[in-house]
Design an enzyme around this catalytic site. Sequence first.
Site, short mmCIF file in Angstrom:
data_model
loop_
_atom_site.label_atom_id
_atom_site.label_comp_id
_atom_site.label_asym_id
_atom_site.label_seq_id
_atom_site.Cartn_x
_atom_site.Cartn_y
_atom_site.Cartn_z
N SER A 63 -0.23 -4.51 4.44
CA SER A 63 -0.95 -3.90 3.31
C SER A 63 -2.41 -3.58 3.58
O SER A 63 -3.05 -2.93 2.75
CB SER A 63 -0.85 -4.79 2.08
OG SER A 63 0.45 -4.68 1.56
N LYS A 66 -3.17 -0.02 3.31
CA LYS A 66 -3.36 0.62 2.00
C LYS A 66 -4.82 1.03 1.77
O LYS A 66 -5.10 1.95 1.01
CB LYS A 66 -2.89 -0.32 0.87
CG LYS A 66 -1.38 -0.62 0.95
CD LYS A 66 -1.00 -1.70 -0.06
CE LYS A 66 0.48 -2.06 0.04
NZ LYS A 66 0.85 -3.19 -0.82
N TYR A 191 5.73 5.03 3.99
CA TYR A 191 4.98 3.84 3.57
C TYR A 191 5.22 2.69 4.55
O TYR A 191 4.28 2.05 5.02
CB TYR A 191 5.41 3.48 2.14
CG TYR A 191 5.02 2.09 1.69
CD1 TYR A 191 3.71 1.79 1.32
CD2 TYR A 191 5.97 1.07 1.61
CE1 TYR A 191 3.35 0.51 0.90
CE2 TYR A 191 5.63 -0.20 1.19
CZ TYR A 191 4.32 -0.48 0.84
OH TYR A 191 3.97 -1.74 0.43
N TYR A 243 -3.88 -8.97 -4.65
CA TYR A 243 -2.82 -9.08 -5.66
C TYR A 243 -3.25 -10.01 -6.79
O TYR A 243 -4.39 -9.97 -7.24
CB TYR A 243 -1.50 -9.54 -5.02
CG TYR A 243 -1.14 -8.72 -3.83
CD1 TYR A 243 -0.96 -7.35 -3.95
CD2 TYR A 243 -0.99 -9.29 -2.57
CE1 TYR A 243 -0.64 -6.57 -2.86
CE2 TYR A 243 -0.66 -8.51 -1.46
CZ TYR A 243 -0.49 -7.16 -1.63
OH TYR A 243 -0.17 -6.40 -0.55
N VAL A 261 0.73 -8.95 4.37
CA VAL A 261 1.66 -10.07 4.58
C VAL A 261 1.90 -10.39 6.06
O VAL A 261 2.57 -11.36 6.38
CB VAL A 261 3.03 -9.88 3.86
CG1 VAL A 261 2.88 -9.94 2.35
CG2 VAL A 261 3.73 -8.63 4.31
N1 GLU Z 1 5.26 -3.63 3.69
C1 GLU Z 1 5.06 -4.73 2.81
C2 GLU Z 1 5.86 -4.52 1.54
O1 GLU Z 1 5.92 -3.42 1.08
C3 GLU Z 1 3.60 -4.85 2.51
C4 GLU Z 1 3.26 -6.01 1.64
C5 GLU Z 1 1.95 -6.68 1.93
O2 GLU Z 1 1.42 -6.62 3.04
O3 GLU Z 1 1.42 -7.32 1.03
O4 GLU Z 1 6.43 -5.42 1.00
#
Ligand code: GLU
Length: 307
Positions: A63, A66, A191, A243, A261
Site C-alpha cells: 500500500s 498508493k 492495482y 487505516y 502490508v
Molecule cells: N495489496 C494489498 C491489498 O489490497 C494492499 C494492502 C496493504 O498494503 O495494506 O490487500
Amino acid sequence: MDYQAILEEIATEIKPYIGQGKVADYIPALAEVDAQQFGMALTLFDGTQYSVGVADTPFSIQSISKVFTFTLALDAYGFELYKRVGREPSGNPFNSLVQLEYEQGVPRNPFINAGAINVTDALISHFGSPAKASKEILAFIRMIADNGTIESDKEVTESEMLHGYRNRALANLMKSFGNLDNDILDVVQTYFEHCAIVMNAQSLSRAMLYLANHGTDPISQQQFITPQQAKRINAVMLTCGHYDASGDFAFHVGLPGKSGVGGGIVAVIPKTMGVCVWSPALNAQGNSLAGTKALELFTNKTGISIF
Ligand code: GLU
C-alpha cells in the site's frame, strides 16, 4: 545531528519488538517472508543516506504504492479527483465493504483499498489502457527513487489475483454505483501490479523527498506536483495513512506516513528528509509493529516531528 548513531540506538532498542505481530498471510506469496528482519533508512535533501539493519533488502511495497498513484492521479485530474474519492479518515479496516455500501460507492480516501482501486481506475482512463497505466506508475516510481531497476513481482500479483476476493468485491460494489469506469478485472490486476512493486528501505526513503520538498525533487529539481498538492498528500498521509490506526500513528509518531502490508512504512519530515522502515510482522491493523515503534523512537530521539 548524528543520524547514524540514532539509527543504531533504535536498532538496538527495537530488538524485543522484531517478530512481534504477524506477517500478512492473506497474500500467500507474502506469508513466506522471514518476520525476524528490520531495516531503516533516511535520505537528506543533498542525497546523503543513513541506514541500519537490512535497509537494502527488497520487499513488497504494497500500500505504500498508493501514495505514488494518488500523486499521479492528482497531477492528472486535480480537484476533479475528489468527485470519485474522498479525503476523510475511514476509521475502518483497510479492506472494509460496509462503509462503501453506506456511502454509495464513493471511498472515504485514496489510501483504503477501495479508494486506491478507484484511483487506479482513474489512471487507466487517463493513460488509455491498463498496460500503459502500469508502465507509467513504474516509470514514476523509478524516477522519484532515482533507480531504474525497480520492478513489480509477478508471483505476488498472481497470488493476489488468485486470492483477492475482497478487493474484487470492492471494485464490483463501486462499479454497481457507477463509480468505476473500466473492466473490474483489469482494474484490480493493475492495482495488484503496483502493490507488488519491490523496493528496499533506502530507495523508498529517497522516493519520499518530493513530498518533503513541496512537490519538487530536491536533488534533480524536477517538479512533480504543485506545493498545494504536496501539502494535501501529506495531510492525507497523516490522517489516513495507517487505516484505522491513523490516529494512533499521528499520536505516537507525529509524521505523515504510509504503511503497507509488506511491513514497510514511509514517512515524510517536511523540509528535511524522507524515511523508510521495514519489518514484516504486522499489528492488528495491518501496520508494521516494530516499524511503527522504530519511527516513534526516531521522532522522540531527534525531537523532530511536524508538531
Ligand atoms: N495489496 C494489498 C491489498 O489490497 C494492499 C494492502 C496493504 O498494503 O495494506 O490487500
